[in-house]
Scaffold this active site. Structure first.
Site, PDB file in Angstrom:
ATOM      1  N   ASN A   9       0.879  -1.173   0.000  1.00 52.96           N
ATOM      2  CA  ASN A   9       0.000   0.000   0.000  1.00 52.96           C
ATOM      3  C   ASN A   9       0.916   1.224   0.000  1.00 52.96           C
ATOM      4  O   ASN A   9       1.472   1.573   1.032  1.00 52.96           O
ATOM      5  CB  ASN A   9      -0.889  -0.017   1.251  1.00 52.96           C
ATOM      6  N   TRP A  10       1.053   1.827  -1.167  1.00 44.34           N
ATOM      7  CA  TRP A  10       1.987   2.953  -1.278  1.00 44.34           C
ATOM      8  C   TRP A  10       1.477   4.202  -0.558  1.00 44.34           C
ATOM      9  O   TRP A  10       2.211   5.156  -0.391  1.00 44.34           O
ATOM     10  CB  TRP A  10       2.224   3.288  -2.748  1.00 44.34           C
ATOM     11  N   LYS A  11       0.205   4.214  -0.194  1.00 43.62           N
ATOM     12  CA  LYS A  11      -0.422   5.417   0.371  1.00 43.62           C
ATOM     13  C   LYS A  11      -0.208   6.589  -0.582  1.00 43.62           C
ATOM     14  O   LYS A  11      -0.114   6.383  -1.785  1.00 43.62           O
ATOM     15  CB  LYS A  11       0.107   5.700   1.780  1.00 43.62           C
ATOM     16  N   HIS A  95      -9.541   1.125   4.617  1.00 43.29           N
ATOM     17  CA  HIS A  95      -8.284   1.313   5.346  1.00 43.29           C
ATOM     18  C   HIS A  95      -8.539   2.246   6.525  1.00 43.29           C
ATOM     19  O   HIS A  95      -9.324   3.185   6.425  1.00 43.29           O
ATOM     20  CB  HIS A  95      -7.219   1.900   4.406  1.00 43.29           C
ATOM     21  N   GLU A  97      -6.927   4.613   7.731  1.00 40.16           N
ATOM     22  CA  GLU A  97      -6.690   6.047   7.483  1.00 40.16           C
ATOM     23  C   GLU A  97      -7.919   6.672   6.837  1.00 40.16           C
ATOM     24  O   GLU A  97      -8.251   7.831   7.092  1.00 40.16           O
ATOM     25  CB  GLU A  97      -5.432   6.223   6.615  1.00 40.16           C
ATOM     26  N   GLU A 166      -5.777  -5.089  10.379  1.00 38.77           N
ATOM     27  CA  GLU A 166      -4.752  -4.076  10.597  1.00 38.77           C
ATOM     28  C   GLU A 166      -5.056  -3.318  11.887  1.00 38.77           C
ATOM     29  O   GLU A 166      -5.854  -2.359  11.877  1.00 38.77           O
ATOM     30  CB  GLU A 166      -4.734  -3.076   9.430  1.00 38.77           C
ATOM     31  N   GLY A 172       2.126   2.090  10.745  1.00 41.53           N
ATOM     32  CA  GLY A 172       3.071   3.192  10.616  1.00 41.53           C
ATOM     33  C   GLY A 172       3.717   3.608  11.930  1.00 41.53           C
ATOM     34  O   GLY A 172       4.342   4.658  12.022  1.00 41.53           O
ATOM     35  N   SER A 208       3.094  -2.303  10.443  1.00 49.45           N
ATOM     36  CA  SER A 208       4.537  -2.316  10.691  1.00 49.45           C
ATOM     37  C   SER A 208       5.183  -3.677  10.388  1.00 49.45           C
ATOM     38  O   SER A 208       6.085  -4.122  11.106  1.00 49.45           O
ATOM     39  CB  SER A 208       4.846  -1.868  12.129  1.00 49.45           C
ATOM     40  N   GLY A 229       2.636  -1.181   4.308  1.00 48.60           N
ATOM     41  CA  GLY A 229       2.712   0.243   3.993  1.00 48.60           C
ATOM     42  C   GLY A 229       4.148   0.677   3.750  1.00 48.60           C
ATOM     43  O   GLY A 229       4.699   0.500   2.667  1.00 48.60           O
ATOM     44  N   GLY A 230       4.754   1.237   4.778  1.00 47.36           N
ATOM     45  CA  GLY A 230       6.086   1.825   4.641  1.00 47.36           C
ATOM     46  C   GLY A 230       7.106   0.940   3.941  1.00 47.36           C
ATOM     47  O   GLY A 230       7.844   1.401   3.051  1.00 47.36           O
TER      48      GLY A 230
HETATM   49  C1  PEP Z   1      -0.831   0.068   5.799  1.00 43.54           C
HETATM   50  O1  PEP Z   1      -0.697   1.159   5.262  1.00 43.54           O
HETATM   51  O2  PEP Z   1      -1.811  -0.623   5.547  1.00 43.54           O
HETATM   52  C2  PEP Z   1       0.194  -0.366   6.742  1.00 43.54           C
HETATM   53  C3  PEP Z   1       0.048  -1.525   7.337  1.00 43.54           C
HETATM   54  O3  PEP Z   1       1.243   0.491   6.963  1.00 43.54           O
HETATM   55  P1  PEP Z   1       2.651   0.124   7.686  1.00 43.54           P
HETATM   56  O4  PEP Z   1       3.122  -1.176   7.098  1.00 43.54           O
HETATM   57  O5  PEP Z   1       3.550   1.273   7.338  1.00 43.54           O
HETATM   58  O6  PEP Z   1       2.371   0.020   9.139  1.00 43.54           O
END
Ligand code: PEP
Length: 244
Positions: A9-11, A95, A97, A166, A172, A208, A229-230
């Site tokens: 997930n590049w966000k 998601h 966010e 999640e 994050g 994470s 994500g990251g």
């Molecule tokens: C996400 O954006 O769905 C996510 C899990 O982010 P991260 O891996 O950065 O925690």
């Protein structure tokens, strides 16, 4: 169908030049393997680039959202059928966010999942509790409630979903659920999905996930992979997670 799946997930990150380098590294580094898939969910403007660079490779692509509406007077929105025209296999819905920053409700997420299914794509439905909800002992009720809204809307098409657990406190933050904590919620979700005839869908963990913790998480019985994500913004890290 249940299989190992790692989705990036590049966000709201990227740019044409940096995307090209990242996608090139992914297609060079990832070879198709039975039962194991990787995909990247990119911002809308980069779907054409993802399609151009990933078509015919072992890396699939998707969007991070889609409107619950089919068309019409919804300025700024992007419909699922528009996204599907760019060859997307997946669209993330719900998601945290979007639930937190854009006030998306579980009913709205369910409508989005339906729209994504109607466009012949796979919704990746995100569920997860906040830290306050976990500390109040409400994790199970929260995630089951979020899932329930989607199951009620999609009916038998539940078997065509991917669900991602999640925990909001792990996204994050660098703080990840332990494999046992994640497995406990996955088992709960799997049991509910089984009642809906969808025991055999892929259940992802997100929050994470890094190259050094992915193996332990993905080894758990009901964890079929991750939503990343990251770490999906670095090809080496993302490929290492895919191999885990
Ligand atoms: C996400 O954006 O769905 C996510 C899990 O982010 P991260 O891996 O950065 O925690």
């Amino acid at each position: 169908m249940r299989g190992k799946l790692v989705v990036g997930n590049w966000k709201m990150n990227g740019g044409l030049a940096s995307n090209a380098a990242l996608l090139e590294a992914l297609t060079t580094g990832w070879r198709a393997e039975p039962g194991r898939a990787v995909a990247v969910c990119v911002p809308f403007p980069y779907l054409a680039q993802a399609q151009a660079m990933l078509a015919g490779t072992a890396v699939a692509w998707g969007a991070q959202n889609a409107s619950e509406h089919r068309s019409g007077a919804h300025t700024g929105e992007v419909s699922a059928s528009m996204v599907a025209e760019f060859g997307c296999r997946y669209a993330i819905v719900g998601h945290s966010e979007r639930r937190q920053l854009y006030a998306e409700t579980s009913a709205g997420v369910a409508a989005k999942a339906l729209a994504v299914l109607a466009a012949a794509m796979t919704p990746i439905v995100c569920v997860g509790e906040t830290l306050a909800q976990r500390e109040a002992g409400a994790t199970n009720d929260v995630v089951l409630g979020q899932l329930e809204a989607v199951l009620a809307a999609v009916g038998e098409a539940a078997a065509r979903l991917v669900v991602a657990y999640e925990p909001v406190w792990a996204i994050g933050t660098g703080r990840t659920a332990t494999p046992d904590e994640a497995q406990a919620v996955h088992a709960l979700l799997r049991a509910r999905l089984a009642q809906a005839g969808a025991a055999e869908i892929s259940l992802l963990y997100g929050g994470s996930v890094k190259a050094d913790n992915a193996g332990a998480l993905f080894a758990m019985k009901d964890i079929d992979g991750g939503l990343i994500g990251g770490a999906s913004l670095q090809a080496g890290d993302f490929l290492a997670i895919g191999r885990a």
